[in-house]
Structures are given as C-alpha cells and as structure tokens.
Design a protein around this motif. Structure first.
Motif, PDB file in Angstrom:
ATOM      1  N   PRO C  41       5.096  12.020   7.570  1.00 53.42           N
ATOM      2  CA  PRO C  41       3.296  11.995   7.471  1.00 53.42           C
ATOM      3  C   PRO C  41       2.912  10.521   7.266  1.00 53.42           C
ATOM      4  N   LEU C  42       3.476   9.552   7.089  1.00 54.92           N
ATOM      5  CA  LEU C  42       3.022   8.112   7.281  1.00 54.92           C
ATOM      6  C   LEU C  42       2.787   7.869   8.857  1.00 54.92           C
ATOM      7  N   TYR C  43       3.970   8.126   9.411  1.00 58.76           N
ATOM      8  CA  TYR C  43       3.793   7.901  10.852  1.00 58.76           C
ATOM      9  C   TYR C  43       2.652   8.678  11.472  1.00 58.76           C
ATOM     10  N   VAL C  44       2.454  10.028  11.186  1.00 60.20           N
ATOM     11  CA  VAL C  44       1.540  10.876  11.697  1.00 60.20           C
ATOM     12  C   VAL C  44       0.163  10.240  11.579  1.00 60.20           C
ATOM     13  N   MET C  45      -0.052  10.074  10.208  1.00 61.17           N
ATOM     14  CA  MET C  45      -1.211   9.181   9.820  1.00 61.17           C
ATOM     15  C   MET C  45      -1.824   8.021  10.576  1.00 61.17           C
ATOM     16  N   ILE C  46      -0.780   7.068  10.847  1.00 62.47           N
ATOM     17  CA  ILE C  46      -0.947   5.950  11.666  1.00 62.47           C
ATOM     18  C   ILE C  46      -1.451   6.069  12.963  1.00 62.47           C
ATOM     19  N   VAL C  47      -0.205   7.114  13.582  1.00 57.81           N
ATOM     20  CA  VAL C  47      -0.428   7.404  14.926  1.00 57.81           C
ATOM     21  C   VAL C  47      -1.828   8.003  15.232  1.00 57.81           C
ATOM     22  N   THR C  48      -2.243   8.948  14.435  1.00 61.81           N
ATOM     23  CA  THR C  48      -3.476   9.637  14.643  1.00 61.81           C
ATOM     24  C   THR C  48      -4.747   8.688  14.659  1.00 61.81           C
ATOM     25  N   SER C  49      -4.572   7.629  13.707  1.00 61.45           N
ATOM     26  CA  SER C  49      -5.585   6.787  13.393  1.00 61.45           C
ATOM     27  C   SER C  49      -5.997   5.933  14.417  1.00 61.45           C
ATOM     28  N   MET C 268      -8.030  10.017   9.331  1.00 58.34           N
ATOM     29  CA  MET C 268      -6.730   9.494   9.189  1.00 58.34           C
ATOM     30  C   MET C 268      -6.682   7.966   8.763  1.00 58.34           C
ATOM     31  N   ALA C 269      -7.805   7.294   9.592  1.00 64.01           N
ATOM     32  CA  ALA C 269      -7.606   5.795   9.241  1.00 64.01           C
ATOM     33  C   ALA C 269      -8.216   5.624   7.929  1.00 64.01           C
ATOM     34  N   ALA C 270      -9.273   6.404   7.436  1.00 63.72           N
ATOM     35  CA  ALA C 270      -9.732   6.198   6.187  1.00 63.72           C
ATOM     36  C   ALA C 270      -8.615   6.664   5.192  1.00 63.72           C
ATOM     37  N   THR C 271      -7.692   7.791   5.239  1.00 61.41           N
ATOM     38  CA  THR C 271      -6.711   7.731   4.293  1.00 61.41           C
ATOM     39  C   THR C 271      -5.909   6.811   4.303  1.00 61.41           C
ATOM     40  N   VAL C 272      -5.474   6.150   5.549  1.00 59.11           N
ATOM     41  CA  VAL C 272      -4.441   5.146   5.345  1.00 59.11           C
ATOM     42  C   VAL C 272      -5.087   3.650   4.686  1.00 59.11           C
ATOM     43  N   LEU C 273      -6.414   3.562   5.053  1.00 51.44           N
ATOM     44  CA  LEU C 273      -7.172   2.392   4.202  1.00 51.44           C
ATOM     45  C   LEU C 273      -6.981   2.710   2.712  1.00 51.44           C
ATOM     46  N   THR C 274      -7.045   3.923   2.248  1.00 51.77           N
ATOM     47  CA  THR C 274      -6.984   4.207   0.775  1.00 51.77           C
ATOM     48  C   THR C 274      -5.537   3.684   0.355  1.00 51.77           C
ATOM     49  N   GLY C 275      -4.584   4.404   1.082  1.00 48.60           N
ATOM     50  CA  GLY C 275      -3.337   4.179   0.912  1.00 48.60           C
ATOM     51  C   GLY C 275      -2.633   2.757   0.812  1.00 48.60           C
ATOM     52  N   ILE C 276      -3.334   1.936   1.515  1.00 44.35           N
ATOM     53  CA  ILE C 276      -2.759   0.688   1.877  1.00 44.35           C
ATOM     54  C   ILE C 276      -2.387  -0.107   0.314  1.00 44.35           C
TER      55      ILE C 276
END
Lengths: 331, 359, 300
Positions: C41-49, C268-276
């Motif tokens: 999931p982390l990979y997909v998140m980053i790749v998609t973003s 996904m970018a927003a999701t990654v940002l929140t999870g960072i």
C-alpha cells in the motif's frame, strides 16, 4: 508532653491534592458524569430540531454540529438540539432494535469483530513466533510489519479504497492478466463490504498484536526452550502445549485490547465507504454519530451509544474481575 | 537523657496490624540496632520514626519534641537507605547539598558542611562525580555523607550495607563504628544481619511480627536470649534445642534416656509453668570427647562433619534430637562414629515449652 | 596426565551450518512475502501520487511512473478543494500543528504530574479516581461526546482551539497517567524518601528529582501523543469547524468529495502528505515507538 493540634487531614499533602485536581475533575465529570448523563438521557424523548445557532439561552437547548454530507464531504453546521427531560422508559431502545440500520450495524460489528479477533491473534502470533527464531534483520522486519500502525485510520482507509477500486485496483490488474471475469470489488458489493474493511483493519492493526505477542514470547523463560530441546519435543508441539498456555495472560490482555478497539471502529469505515454501499457497512459507532449530529435524533444516538457501552463493559468487566479481582487495590 | 522515644506506637494498613503497642526509649548517643527477619516490622518502625509513614496510634518524640505529626524534614533526622537512593542526575556535591539548598542555607554554610562531611568520609576526590561513576562502597559513603551534612541529632540507617559484597560490608561496618565513636550521635540501625547487629550495637532490639522480643545489649541477647525465637534467630550456626523434662527440684534435665545436671544453670529454672522444657545449647558450648565420662557426657551419633576452615561443625544425633557442635578443625572426626558430648550448662538456656520464655 | 596425544576422531570443532536449510527458507520466505504485502500500500500510494492523471487511467497501479510528476503533490498541498476552500491541505496541516503542539504539551504536563502524585503521594481516594480513569479508557468516546459538547459550549470553548486541546488532554489522560504512574512506581521509592528527609516538597521533588530521571518516558509519551493526536479524526470533526479542521478531516473531505472529477493522483499525494508526520516519527523513534504503542494500545 504538650499535644499539638492534629493537622487537618484534608490539608495533608495539599500540593499533591491540588495537583491531582485536573485528574479528579476528569474522572468525575467526564468519565463518570458524562457517561451517566448519556445513559440517563437515553431514556428520554430527546430530539434535535434545527434552529439557528445560539438563538436561545435555555440550558437544555444545545447548539450541536450538524453534518451536511450532501456532497460526500463532512461539514458541520450549527443547529440547536432539544434535550427533553420527559422519560419514556425503554422506548428509545425498542425503536433502536427495530431499526434495520442498527441491526445491520450490529451484524457488521459481529462479523468484523470475530474475524478481526481470530485473524489478528493468529497472524500476530505466527508472525511473532517467526520473528522470535533469532533471525537476522529482525528489526527491519518488525519495522515493516508495524509501520501501518503509525498511520491514521483515515489514511489506511483511503489507501485501501484506492487498492480495492475495481476500475484501477487489484481487480483490474488480475483482469489485465487475462482473467476477464475476475471480480474482487468488496467495497462495491454490499454482501462483502465489511470484509473489504476488515482487510484494511488487519493491515493496520496486526503489527501491534505481533509486537505484544513478541514481547510475551520474549518473557518466557529461555530454560523452557532448552528443556524441550533436551527432551526432544518438536518446536510446534512446544508452542502449542507449553508456550501458548504460558502466554495466557498476554492473550487475554491482547484480546481485550482488540475487542475494545473493535467497538470503536469508525474512522476506517468513514474513509473507506462512508457506510455504503447503501447502509451495508454501517457500524454502531457511526450509527451513534449520525443519529446525534446528522439525523437529528439525539435520543436514538444516546440509546445506541449506551448499547456500545454495554458491549464494552461486557468485555472489560469480566476481564478486570479476572485480572484484578483477586488482589483488588492494585489496578 | 532520652533522645528518641517511641510510645505505644500502633500502625495498621487496613486491617493488617504491622506494629502493636510498641515502646522504645533510646538514649542520646546510643547506637540501637533493630534486628529481625524480613517482614518483622523493623523497617516500618524506622520509617515511622522518620515520618515517612503515618502512624495509627501512639507518639514519637525526638529530642524532647513530640514529632508524631511533623514532616520528615522537621524531625531533626538524617537517613541512609539500602539502595543508597542517590539522586542520579546530580554530582556527589549536588547530592550532599540538595537538602541544605532546599532549606535555604547560605552558600558558605553549605560549602563548609559539605567539605566537613566529605573530609570525615574521605570522599573529597569524588565530589565532582556522578553516582553512576562510583563503586558501591563509595556510593554508600556519599549516602552517609548526605545524612551527615544535615547536622542533626538522630541518624537512621535502613539496612545500609545489605547491597554491598561481603568484604566491603565488613570494611564499612568498621567505619560506621568509628564514625559513631567519633561523632557520638544517636543512631538507629535496621538490619537482618546479626553480625552487624552484634558488632555495632550498644543495644539490640529483636523484632518479630511487630513486637519487640528482646531489647538488650549484644552480650545479653546472645547469652541470655529472652525466648525461643531470639535464641534461634541469633547465632550462626544456630542453637540446638532439646525437648525434655525438668526434674521436680530443678537440678537435672532429662531428654530421652539421657540426663544432664542443671546445677550450674544461670537462671530461674524453677519458674517453669510445667516440667516440660527445652534446653538450648550453642554449638561452641558443647565439648566433644572421644571417651565417655560417667555422669558428664552423653553419647551421640556423628552424622556429618562440615569443615568451616578454622573450625569444624559436627552434626550429631542423640536420643532422636539433632544437635550441632563446633570443634577445632585440627581434631579429626569420622562420620558414622559415636562421640560423647559435654554441655556447658552455665552458658545454656532453658525455655518453658508453653510460654517459650527463657527461665 | 597428558592428553595431547588423544586422537580427535569423528565430529569435532564447530558444527557445520547450512545457510539454506528448509527451516530458514520457510522463515525468511514467509517473512519476506508478508513484508512485501505490508509495504505494497505504501508503494502504491507513492507511485500513484507521482503519476499524471492520464497515466493513472491507462496503467496499472503497481507499475512505477513512466514520467515522474510532482504536480499532484503541489496541487494536494496548495490547491485541492474542500467545499468552498481551495487552498489545499496546507491549511489542514497548519491546523493540525496548532492543535497537536499545545495538546501534547498540556496532556503530558498534566498526566505526568498525575502519575507522580499517584505513584508517590498516595492520598485517600486517589486510587478510586485512578480506577475510574482507567475504566474511562475503555468507554467508547461516543458515550461521552455529547455531554462534552454541552460542557464545552457552556465554557464557551466549543469549536475553539482551546476546546479541542482540552478534549485531547482529557481523553489522553487515562493512558498517559497509567504510563507515568507505572514509570514513577518503578523508580526506587527510597529516592523519594531521601528527598523528603532532605526537606523537598511535592513540586521540588517533581522538578529536581523525578523530571531529570524520566526523560525516556517523556519521549515515549511525546511519540504516543503526537501520532495519536495527529491521527485523530473523531474529535477533529466534532470539536472544530471547517476553517480549523485538522489534516485528517480535511483529507477525508478532499478524497471522499463527490464533486468534480476524481483525481486519484492528487488524492494519494494528499494521503501520503497526511501520513508523513507519524511515519517520520515512527522511523526515527524505532524502539521507543514500540514501547509507546504497547503502553498506548488501550487507546485502540
């Protein structure tokens, strides 16, 4: 010998008592008071009626947030709630248990709860046992298995919403591999939507269970392993007949933690499905929130939250009794 | 003059009575040791005197003042703990001066007292160090120093040497004795180690289950134990007890088929409530003969010989009673043989079986 | 006796070890597969973003981006819309900072004093309040939320930053108090007694003796609270208003909004940002984090 006046007991260790005031207020007003308030008012016919903010100064008219969910986003506006003092006995509960949305919520909670308990305990234990084999890179593996726990349910839910998206996610990929009729769209199928949420929940939570189990395994006397090795008992047998029984307290504590966490399931559902499709993935915590703040039916919300409390107490009280009953005093 | 006085002290935790109607008067400059097995209430009593525990009844007076309800700092006491309890983040100097700073002494006065204490305890070189950089013995010196700088009338020691290894313990024990001789402060000292108690004490209070069993000087405690408990607790290797009967006129003691004359006995053997008594003999008060002496010795089976170095301990059986005796290590005995015991009755003790008191 | 000549026949020296025994292959194989699953999931998140929207629609969520673009990140941070506001997640980020920092400080300050008072200054009734507090940790928030709204309104703090801080402090109290109480109880009691004989009072002992000794537990508490409060959704949605929503609430509103075209890469970018923020804390703190969550597990 002159007897000096015995100092007033109330003022002994005064600083300590003053310092503990926030704790006392929290314990009495919030944890005790608010809970009792909710239980009491769940027996009234309280309702919420839309009115303008702070229009009235009546103590029992409360401005509460209203969620305007029209476009899928949650937004809160103020309305005024009417807390009524007229008691209606169990009417709220009768209504609650005849509401299909609540029944669905409870069913979902039961399915999610049982699966989540079983899978987290089994997966958590197996992973912990694997990590406990004096392997290399133990820390790396542990970090990988635990990182989802650092993420919020919202983030978790949104990622899995994306992964399980039938148009772009796992379903599409398998279809692209040539399996044209492959279907895996849990979030869009009312029959299995709760399992879609379960997948995300397990991904987020098993790392924690693994860590607790690993700590439990590490707490077991090394000599047990030596003895079983000398006696020639196979490892799996040692685990099942010796180690797991010895870890009973760890299992019980973990069980209580998972169980009381399950009852609170809310953010994950909001992020993944918002309760949909239809009402297929409703859960009690969401039901309460919706009744209280969205559907303007405070009495139902209070009754439903009281049911949640009953559920938690049914788990916690027997556990607390087993754990602390014998030696009382010490919590 | 009395310095510390504990009067009718009661202490209860809930329904558990820890101390019951306890009375002790401690003279100025006296070194009193509270001795007893763990759980006897000796540390609890010390904590009550220090004011770290609230008493349930009775009074505590220190230097003529009733301090029953006073805060620990206002009682004029200094205290040394088993675990040293040094403040880990402060230097030795910080540890010594913390209490003085709290009580707002002038800088010069703090400096003077710290230096004086450091001088006495020979820890001047350590003043700048943190406790973690000190050895166990050094830590305990600092802990004693922290009590000394308070310059008070009464010093309390809660098993201060228990965490040290045997050799250091002996060294510090001697040093404590020297310190007491030099400063002549009142000291109350809790220990479960009877050697510490015997060597340090002016008087020993032996406690059990919250009661003081005997309060006397070390010689009396050892030679005239007040009851069976004290007799058994003090002395190592321990006293042997023989179940038997006293003759009507009190001149002889019979156990099994053997009879011992009680003519030299130092006590009131005729005060016994019944004729059933126990005779207690310390191992060093038994003389072992290889040949029987008619009317003096009693035959015994030699079970085991334990070599202690300078002496040997013989484990004997006679008339079904287990007895131990100390002999010179140079004399050779063989396990399984029969030997003959002569009791030094003048140093032995008789106990009433019913009341367990010494006669 | 000399045994120099004794012959050494048969097994001798270290036992030969097989690097690729069946057991090792099984253990490492399983762990690697599971780890990949957890990382996916982390990979997909980053790749998609990092993909552009056309590529997202065309391609496969697992394939790495052909053309890396940071546009979704810029958009998520500065331009994404929630309702009428179109200034992106940055608003939520700063709101979360404004909520988290004071909440963490307040909750830890109060809970550490509580823990200290409970561990060292046991006064009458203290245990009763503590028991209520611990039971409180298990009560679902939903049960207490409505009266809390009333209380905060009466205090004039409802939807104010102060109100949300108060809520976090109150609901963080059980677990933090337990954490600190257990820590202070594990410290030698004689230290506390020594300080009392030295004449130090409640606050002096707390600040001069206890605080300097309890740095590790404060770090654990800070990790626990920063991640917990940053990740909070429930209190954020109830006790704040749209302008002051924390990041999680804003993220949910951006992603789950049904208005307009779904921009998965921005989501996904927003999701990654929140999870960072919690992820960075997690990877920096390592073992302390484990300690924190083991203690904080009750929070569920």
């Amino acid at each position: 010998m002159a007897q000096t006046e015995r100092p007033n007991q109330l003022f002994r260790n005064l600083s300590a008592k003053i310092a503990a005031i926030p704790m006392i207020i929290t314990a009495v007003v919030v944890f005790f008071g608010c809970t009792v308030w909710t239980i009491v008012y769940s027996f009234t016919k309280s309702k919420l009626l839309p009115k303008k903010i702070f229009e009235t100064t009546d103590l029992f008219s409360i401005p509460v947030p209203e969620w305007i969910a029209s476009d899928g986003a949650l937004d809160i506006w103020m309305i005024t709630g009417i807390v009524e003092k007229s008691f209606v006995g169990l009417a709220q509960y009768e209504r609650l248990w005849s509401t299909s949305r609540w029944i669905v919520s409870i069913e979902n909670l039961a399915i999610y709860g049982v699966c989540s308990l079983v899978f987290s305990l089994v997966i958590g234990f197996v992973l912990a046992a694997l990590l406990d084999q004096k392997i290399r890179f133990e820390n790396t593996f542990r970090s990988i298995l635990l990182y989802p726990f650092a993420l919020s349910f919202i983030v978790t839910g949104l990622v899995w919403q994306w992964l399980l998206n039938p148009e772009y996610g796992v379903q599409k990929i398998v279809r692209d591999l040539g399996f044209e009729s492959f279907t895996f769209d849990p979030l869009y199928n009312p029959d299995i939507v709760i399992y879609g949420i379960l997948i995300a929940g397990l991904w987020q939570g098993t790392g924690l269970i693994m860590c607790l189990m690993l700590a439990g395994l590490r707490g077991i006397d090394e000599d047990i392993w030596k003895a079983s090795r000398v006696d020639g008992i196979p490892m799996w047998k040692t685990y099942i007949f010796v180690v797991i029984p010895m870890m009973r307290p760890v299992f019980v504590t973990t069980l209580v933690l998972i169980a009381s966490g399950i009852v609170k399931l809310y953010d994950l559902v909001i992020a993944q499905t918002s309760g949909g499709p239809g009402i297929a993935s409703e859960v009690p915590a969401k039901y309460v929130m919706d009744r209280m703040f969205l559907a303007q039916n405070l009495g139902q919300g209070l009754a439903a939250s009281t049911m949640m409390l009953v559920l938690v107490l049914a788990i916690v009280i027997p556990w607390a009794y087993l754990e602390f009953g014998g030696k009382n005093k010490n919590v | 003059m009395t310095n510390v006085s504990v009067r009718q002290l009661d202490l209860r935790f809930g329904s558990v009575e820890v101390l019951k109607n306890l009375n002790i008067e401690i003279a100025e400059g006296e070194f009193l040791v509270l001795l007893g097995p763990s759980g006897c209430g000796k540390s609890t009593l010390l904590n009550c005197i220090a004011g770290l525990l609230d008493v349930s009844g009775g009074q505590i007076h220190i230097s003529g003042k009733n301090v029953t309800w006073a805060e620990p700092k206002d009682r004029g006491i200094g205290m040394v703990f088993q675990s040293y309890a040094l403040y880990p983040q402060m230097t030795v100097k910080g540890n010594l001066s913390f209490g003085l700073k709290t009580q707002k002494f002038s800088k010069a006065e703090i400096e003077r007292r710290v230096n004086e204490a450091a001088e006495i305890l020979q820890i001047k070189d350590l003043l700048g160090r943190k406790p973690s950089a000190l050895s166990g013995g050094q830590r305990q010196r600092v802990a004693i120093g922290r009590a000394l700088v308070r310059d008070v009338d009464v010093y309390l020691f809660d098993e201060p040497l228990s965490n040290l290894d045997a050799k250091l313990r002996t060294e510090l024990r001697v040093e404590l004795k020297r310190l007491h001789n030099q400063l002549n402060h009142t000291m109350i000292y809790v220990t479960h180690d009877q050697i510490e108690a015997m060597t340090l004490a002016d008087r020993i209070a032996i406690m059990r289950d919250g009661f003081i069993q005997q309060l006397a000087d070390p010689y009396t405690v050892y030679n005239k134990p007040a009851n069976l408990f004290v007799a058994g607790f003090v002395g190592s290797p321990g006293m042997s007890f023989l179940d038997g009967t006293l003759s009507e006129d009190g001149t002889s003691f019979t156990f099994g088929n053997a009879t011992v004359g009680m003519g030299d006995y130092d006590g009131q053997q005729n005060d016994a409530s019944s004729r059933n008594v126990k005779l207690g003999v310390r191992p060093e008060h038994i003389i072992i003969h290889t040949e029987a002496i008619e009317g003096v010795t009693i035959a015994a089976e030699l079970d085991i010989v334990e070599a202690l170095g300078s002496e040997s301990l013989l484990w004997l059986t006679s008339q079904g009673e287990k007895i131990s005796a100390l002999v010179n290590a140079d004399d050779e005995y063989e396990a399984g043989s029969t030997v003959h015991m002569e009791f030094n009755i003048g140093k032995s003790s008789l106990f009433d079986t019913k009341t367990e008191k010494r006669l | 006796m000399s045994d120099q000549l004794m012959a050494l026949d048969g097994a001798q020296g270290p036992k030969p070890k097989k690097r690729f025994s069946r057991r090792n292959i099984f253990i490492y194989g399983t762990l690697i597969v599971v780890s990949l699953y957890y990382l996916l999931p982390l990979y997909v998140m980053i790749v998609t973003s990092l993909k552009g929207m056309p590529e997202v629609r065309m391609g496969n969520i697992f394939s790495p981006p052909v053309e890396i673009t940071f546009e979704p990140w810029v958009k998520a941070w500065a331009h994404a819309c929630t309702g009428l506001n179109c200034d992106g997640l940055s608003r939520g980020f700063w709101n979360s900072v404004r909520i988290t920092v004071p909440s963490v400080i307040a909750s830890i300050a109060i809970a550490s004093v509580n823990g200290y008072a409970l561990a060292n200054w046991r006064f009458k009734g203290a245990n009763l309040f503590f028991t209520i507090l611990i039971f409180g940790a298990f009560i679902p928030y939903q049960v207490m939320i409505y009266p809390m709204v009333i209380i905060l309104r009466e205090m004039g703090l409802y939807t104010k930053l102060g109100g949300l801080i108060l809520v976090h402090t109150v609901f963080g109290m059980p677990i933090l108090t337990l954490l600190f109480r257990n820590y202070f109880s594990s410290m030698p009691e004689e230290l506390f007694k020594a300080a009392r004989v030295d004449g130090a009072g409640f606050w002096r002992i707390y600040f001069k003796i206890m605080l300097p000794m309890s740095l590790p537990i404060f770090v654990v508490a800070i990790i626990l609270q920063v991640t917990g409060i940053w990740n909070d959704f429930l209190f954020g949605v109830i006790f704040s208003k749209p302008e002051t929503y924390p990041m999680t609430v804003q993220l949910n509103n951006i992603v789950n909004s049904v208005q307009g075209v779904k921009e998965y890469n921005v989501n996904m970018a927003a999701t990654v940002l929140t999870g960072i923020v919690p992820l960075v804390i997690y990877f920096i703190s390592g073992k302390l984090f484990v300690r924190g969550i083991a203690a904080g597990a009750v929070k569920g």
